[in-house]
Design a protein around this motif. Structure first.
Motif, PDB file in Angstrom:
ATOM      1  N   TYR A 248      80.096  48.750  21.619  1.00 29.23           N
ATOM      2  CA  TYR A 248      79.180  48.213  20.776  1.00 29.23           C
ATOM      3  C   TYR A 248      77.887  48.295  21.247  1.00 29.23           C
ATOM      4  O   TYR A 248      76.720  48.219  20.400  1.00 29.23           O
ATOM      5  CB  TYR A 248      79.268  46.379  21.206  1.00 29.23           C
ATOM      6  N   LEU A 249      77.489  48.847  22.388  1.00 27.35           N
ATOM      7  CA  LEU A 249      75.956  49.339  22.735  1.00 27.35           C
ATOM      8  C   LEU A 249      75.952  50.492  21.739  1.00 27.35           C
ATOM      9  O   LEU A 249      74.546  50.660  21.308  1.00 27.35           O
ATOM     10  CB  LEU A 249      75.984  49.738  23.904  1.00 27.35           C
ATOM     11  N   SER A 250      76.639  51.350  21.590  1.00 32.46           N
ATOM     12  CA  SER A 250      76.711  52.615  20.503  1.00 32.46           C
ATOM     13  C   SER A 250      76.188  51.850  19.174  1.00 32.46           C
ATOM     14  O   SER A 250      75.364  52.493  18.616  1.00 32.46           O
ATOM     15  CB  SER A 250      77.725  53.353  20.591  1.00 32.46           C
ATOM     16  N   ALA A 251      76.875  51.045  18.676  1.00 31.47           N
ATOM     17  CA  ALA A 251      76.872  50.534  17.299  1.00 31.47           C
ATOM     18  C   ALA A 251      75.397  49.968  17.108  1.00 31.47           C
ATOM     19  O   ALA A 251      74.906  50.064  15.889  1.00 31.47           O
ATOM     20  CB  ALA A 251      78.119  49.594  16.947  1.00 31.47           C
ATOM     21  N   VAL A 252      75.086  49.074  17.963  1.00 28.39           N
ATOM     22  CA  VAL A 252      73.838  48.483  18.069  1.00 28.39           C
ATOM     23  C   VAL A 252      72.749  49.477  17.992  1.00 28.39           C
ATOM     24  O   VAL A 252      71.664  49.533  17.138  1.00 28.39           O
ATOM     25  CB  VAL A 252      73.522  47.433  19.415  1.00 28.39           C
ATOM     26  N   THR A 253      72.765  50.420  18.716  1.00 22.79           N
ATOM     27  CA  THR A 253      71.785  51.653  18.907  1.00 22.79           C
ATOM     28  C   THR A 253      71.747  52.251  17.394  1.00 22.79           C
ATOM     29  O   THR A 253      70.484  52.442  16.825  1.00 22.79           O
ATOM     30  CB  THR A 253      72.017  52.673  19.861  1.00 22.79           C
ATOM     31  N   GLU A 254      72.810  52.458  16.906  1.00 20.59           N
ATOM     32  CA  GLU A 254      72.868  53.142  15.746  1.00 20.59           C
ATOM     33  C   GLU A 254      72.339  52.266  14.529  1.00 20.59           C
ATOM     34  O   GLU A 254      71.605  52.865  13.679  1.00 20.59           O
ATOM     35  CB  GLU A 254      74.321  53.448  15.143  1.00 20.59           C
ATOM     36  N   GLY A 255      72.518  50.904  14.552  1.00 20.06           N
ATOM     37  CA  GLY A 255      71.848  50.113  13.500  1.00 20.06           C
ATOM     38  C   GLY A 255      70.465  50.236  13.636  1.00 20.06           C
ATOM     39  O   GLY A 255      69.546  50.033  12.701  1.00 20.06           O
ATOM     40  N   VAL A 256      69.811  50.084  15.121  1.00 23.93           N
ATOM     41  CA  VAL A 256      68.457  50.215  15.226  1.00 23.93           C
ATOM     42  C   VAL A 256      67.932  51.633  14.492  1.00 23.93           C
ATOM     43  O   VAL A 256      66.846  51.717  13.939  1.00 23.93           O
ATOM     44  CB  VAL A 256      68.191  50.042  16.797  1.00 23.93           C
ATOM     45  N   LEU A 257      68.782  52.620  14.910  1.00 23.95           N
ATOM     46  CA  LEU A 257      68.160  53.937  14.262  1.00 23.95           C
ATOM     47  C   LEU A 257      68.327  53.835  12.642  1.00 23.95           C
ATOM     48  O   LEU A 257      67.434  54.472  12.138  1.00 23.95           O
ATOM     49  CB  LEU A 257      69.162  54.925  14.662  1.00 23.95           C
TER      50      LEU A 257
END
Length: 304
Positions: A80-89
């Motif tokens: 989920y941390l990866s997914a949130v970071t991807e959303g920010v990117l």
């Protein structure tokens, strides 16, 4: 998720890196050939895919590490941390697109070699579309938040590419060069929307969101069908953490029931729930008759 599923998730995450580089390279060539700001915006979004592919590979490996002393429930939420970071990117990519496109709105220019550039970009879109579908299907099958978020982002990239292609065709056919930067701004709006969706879904996982109502009903049905001898069930709770689902509830049994008999019921329930909901971790608290049972009821032997 079993060992074969873990290997498939890691393999897909690894393949995603060269695919992301290839697609970004094609889009950069299309921009270089045409000078189109819309194609540049498309390439900028693809640069996010490259970063996301590396991140997904790292996080998938980390999330599959077994539970340890410091993380007794495992490392599943890393996805989920990866997914949130991807959303920010994704949001950052959209802002970069707006930065490149707005000056061109007030100073539009016709494209160089538009047909070749469109053909190259269309090829990149086809590759992206196929890969996005593979990742989304695998993410759903293996309950991998990182793969699913990556696939959804790449699919939004496909939508972006299609929008850009339509805008450039309009610019070529009408002779109005302003269609190029205007489409880039529209593309940025769509990317912002997709990024917000990815972030919202992933934050729900970090906040211990329950399984869907359909999945919960399936769990209740399994409990009712596999708890003969018990008197009732209450306080059913679920939460998701990447590929893992945690299920807990209280099981009420007759006060005279032997511990071994209650244990047999618990084993049967755990197996049945894991059959219908792979990757689940089940915790059952056994209570003697006399505790007030509420919520979900299971059939007693006499009722069955």
């Amino acid at each position: 998720m079993d060992a074969a599923g873990n290997r498939n998730v890691r393999r897909l995450a690894l393949i995603g890196i060269p695919v992301a580089f290839a697609v970004m390279g094609l889009k950069l060539v299309a921009w270089w050939v045409t000078g189109s700001v819309a194609l540049l915006s498309d390439a900028l979004e693809s640069s996010v895919n490259v970063v996301a592919a590396f991140m997904a590979l790292f996080v998938v490996h980390y999330a599959q590490r077994p539970a340890d002393h410091d993380h007794p429930y495992g490392h599943h939420k890393a996805e989920y941390l990866s997914a949130v970071t991807e959303g920010v990117l994704i949001v950052v990519a959209a802002l970069l697109i707006v930065k490149e496109a707005l000056p061109e709105v007030f100073n539009p220019r016709l494209l160089d070699a538009p047909v070749l550039g469109l053909a190259i970009n269309m090829g990149a879109a086809v590759v992206n579309g196929i890969w996005a579908k593979i990742l989304i299907n695998a993410g759903s099958k293996y309950r991998s938040a990182a793969l699913k978020a990556d696939g959804q982002h790449i699919m939004s990239d496909v939508v972006t590419s299609v929008g850009v292609l339509i805008g450039l065709v309009l610019a070529i056919l009408t002779g109005y060069a302003i269609f190029d930067p205007l489409l880039a701004v529209v593309v940025a709006g769509n990317i912002l929307y997709q990024g917000a969706k990815v972030i919202t879904h992933s934050v729900g996982g970090l906040m211990d969101q329950a399984v869907s109502s359909e999945e919960e009903e399936a769990i209740k049905t399994v409990i009712s069908a596999n708890a003969p001898g018990a008197l009732g069930v209450h306080d059913l709770k679920t939460r998701q953490a990447g590929a893992a689902t945690f299920v807990s509830f209280h099981l009420v049994v007759p006060a005279t029931m032997a511990v071994s008999a209650a244990h047999d019921i618990c084993d049967r329930l755990e197996y049945a729930i894991q059959e219908v909901h792979p990757g689940s971790h089940v915790t059952i608290h056994v209570e003697p008759e006399g505790e007030k049972a509420h919520g979900l009821r299971v059939k007693t032997v006499k009722e069955a």
